[in-house]
Design a protein around this motif. Sequence first.
Motif, PDB file in Angstrom:
ATOM      1  N   ASN A 478       0.816  -1.209   0.000  1.00 59.08           N
ATOM      2  CA  ASN A 478       0.000   0.000   0.000  1.00 59.08           C
ATOM      3  C   ASN A 478       0.855   1.267   0.000  1.00 59.08           C
ATOM      4  O   ASN A 478       0.506   2.264  -0.629  1.00 59.08           O
ATOM      5  CB  ASN A 478      -0.949   0.007   1.198  1.00 59.08           C
ATOM      6  N   SER A 479       1.983   1.231   0.695  1.00 56.52           N
ATOM      7  CA  SER A 479       2.878   2.386   0.731  1.00 56.52           C
ATOM      8  C   SER A 479       3.441   2.686  -0.656  1.00 56.52           C
ATOM      9  O   SER A 479       3.450   3.840  -1.103  1.00 56.52           O
ATOM     10  CB  SER A 479       4.025   2.131   1.711  1.00 56.52           C
ATOM     11  N   TYR A 481       2.184   1.833  -3.505  1.00 54.63           N
ATOM     12  CA  TYR A 481       1.127   2.236  -4.425  1.00 54.63           C
ATOM     13  C   TYR A 481       0.727   3.697  -4.200  1.00 54.63           C
ATOM     14  O   TYR A 481       0.442   4.422  -5.164  1.00 54.63           O
ATOM     15  CB  TYR A 481      -0.087   1.321  -4.287  1.00 54.63           C
ATOM     16  N   GLN A 482       0.706   4.140  -2.947  1.00 51.98           N
ATOM     17  CA  GLN A 482       0.384   5.537  -2.679  1.00 51.98           C
ATOM     18  C   GLN A 482       1.440   6.469  -3.262  1.00 51.98           C
ATOM     19  O   GLN A 482       1.125   7.555  -3.771  1.00 51.98           O
ATOM     20  CB  GLN A 482       0.246   5.765  -1.168  1.00 51.98           C
ATOM     21  N   GLN A 483       2.709   6.047  -3.212  1.00 50.37           N
ATOM     22  CA  GLN A 483       3.775   6.842  -3.829  1.00 50.37           C
ATOM     23  C   GLN A 483       3.597   6.897  -5.348  1.00 50.37           C
ATOM     24  O   GLN A 483       3.834   7.925  -5.983  1.00 50.37           O
ATOM     25  CB  GLN A 483       5.142   6.254  -3.471  1.00 50.37           C
ATOM     26  N   LYS A 485       0.749   6.760  -6.925  1.00 50.21           N
ATOM     27  CA  LYS A 485      -0.366   7.654  -7.207  1.00 50.21           C
ATOM     28  C   LYS A 485       0.076   9.122  -7.161  1.00 50.21           C
ATOM     29  O   LYS A 485      -0.380   9.943  -7.960  1.00 50.21           O
ATOM     30  CB  LYS A 485      -1.500   7.411  -6.203  1.00 50.21           C
ATOM     31  N   ARG A 486       0.962   9.439  -6.232  1.00 49.48           N
ATOM     32  CA  ARG A 486       1.468  10.807  -6.168  1.00 49.48           C
ATOM     33  C   ARG A 486       2.267  11.146  -7.429  1.00 49.48           C
ATOM     34  O   ARG A 486       2.188  12.263  -7.952  1.00 49.48           O
ATOM     35  CB  ARG A 486       2.353  10.991  -4.910  1.00 49.48           C
TER      36      ARG A 486
END
Length: 494
Positions: A478-479, A481-483, A485-486
């Motif tokens: 999840n970490s 993937y969030q990066q 997305k940014r």
Amino acid sequence: MRKTILALDQGTTSCRAILFDYQGNIIGSASREFRQIYPQPGWVEHDPEEVWQCQVEVICKVLKDHSISAEEVAAIGITNQRETVVVWDKVTGKPIGNAIVWQCRRTAPICEDLKARDLEETFRRKTGLVVDAYFSGTKIKWILDKYPGIREKAQRGEVLAGTMDTWLIWNLTGGASHVTDYSNASRTMIYNIHDLCWDEELLKILDIPYAMLPAVKPSSGYLGTTRADLFGMAIPITGAAGDQQSALFGQACFRIGEAKNTYGTGCFLLMNTGDKKILSSHNLLTTIAWGMDEKIEYALEGSIFVAGAAVQWLRDEMGLIRTAAESEELAKAVPDTQGVFMVPAFVGLGAPYWDMYARGSMFGLTRGVNRKHVVRAVLESIAYQTRDILSVMEEDSGIKLASLKVDGGASANQFLMQFQSDILGVNVVRPANLETTAQGAAFLAGLEAGLWQDKNEIEKVWSVGKEFSPEMDSDRRNSLYQQWKRAVNSCRSF
């Protein structure tokens, strides 16, 4: 007795011819690359005559190399790069200009005009597609607008249009068959997937004459017969499908909720939705999977414009690798990307963003970053883009995927497939035969030719080659993937 099927795989960068036996095994194959033409930034073209000659050459080569005569070929199945359009003179057979490739962005202004006129929902409701330069309709309009007098000739039926399957079939049959199949028609942005016809309202909006369009036929059924002088004997053409629908069929994804991802020049994730047309609320596409046995089946699709093409970019433009296979070795040589994220939006972003103006970007560069990290970041970008699509596809369909079938050239990359499984958190299943796009065309042609009786027989032919299971813990997944997305958001505001 004719026991072989000849599959023609007319791709974005090459033409291929593959011979299959009745057990679905590959007897032999031949391939040849053709030129990619870039007249302006964001424009991509192919020479239709070069593509045609390239396809004939590989057919003759595979037949000769494996001592197969035309009389031993039961039928021909065709699969093709979708959305790429050719317009040609019916009498001379000569193209009006180069083919406009699916990757080409030149019709973005036409699309913006349609949106400004509040017509996007009209197109989406009828075709299942978003308004984007990706699709064929605006390409045809652009050609008709550019060349004086061509629209008038098209209205008289003197100028024809078609996607690459139509162009090949027209040439193979000596101009006797001007046809396409349901799957390719559904990618044009002018075909009504509910009423199963070229839509008169949409044709009027784009000012495209009905007379220039091909007849739409079943994906498995008689489409024409080759000229006898081409290969020594006439061969029936009994199957055709756009490359991604063909791969879905080749992967034996015959049940509702079964999905596959093809890693080619682009990356395309399709889920079979049966006879149900699911309209996405996340900018996925509702498309026809195939039409056969007097029945239409549909699919939900997410399209990634740049996947394997990013690896080609590493090799051909950047010189960071010598071969595509070398990318796996370099990616495995480092434990991570050292914080680097690559968004390969070279021709904009496809689903679920549909941003025609985003451009490729790299983030997180520091002095310690080397080519291994960059190569790894490019491979990881393919997996991240797939998660972008699968996440919203599960929401739209209400189906949680237990596994994802994969195919295409880049699916041979062990690193990428393991990372794909890790970042999705699902099993990734790679078949024994990676040529599922061509195999799908062979299956469709073979069903009509009587080599296989039904889908149940085809399911017995398909087999698992290797399965990848998630090894990454959910927090890290999840970490990362969030990066990602940014990085995508930053790319879009460039």
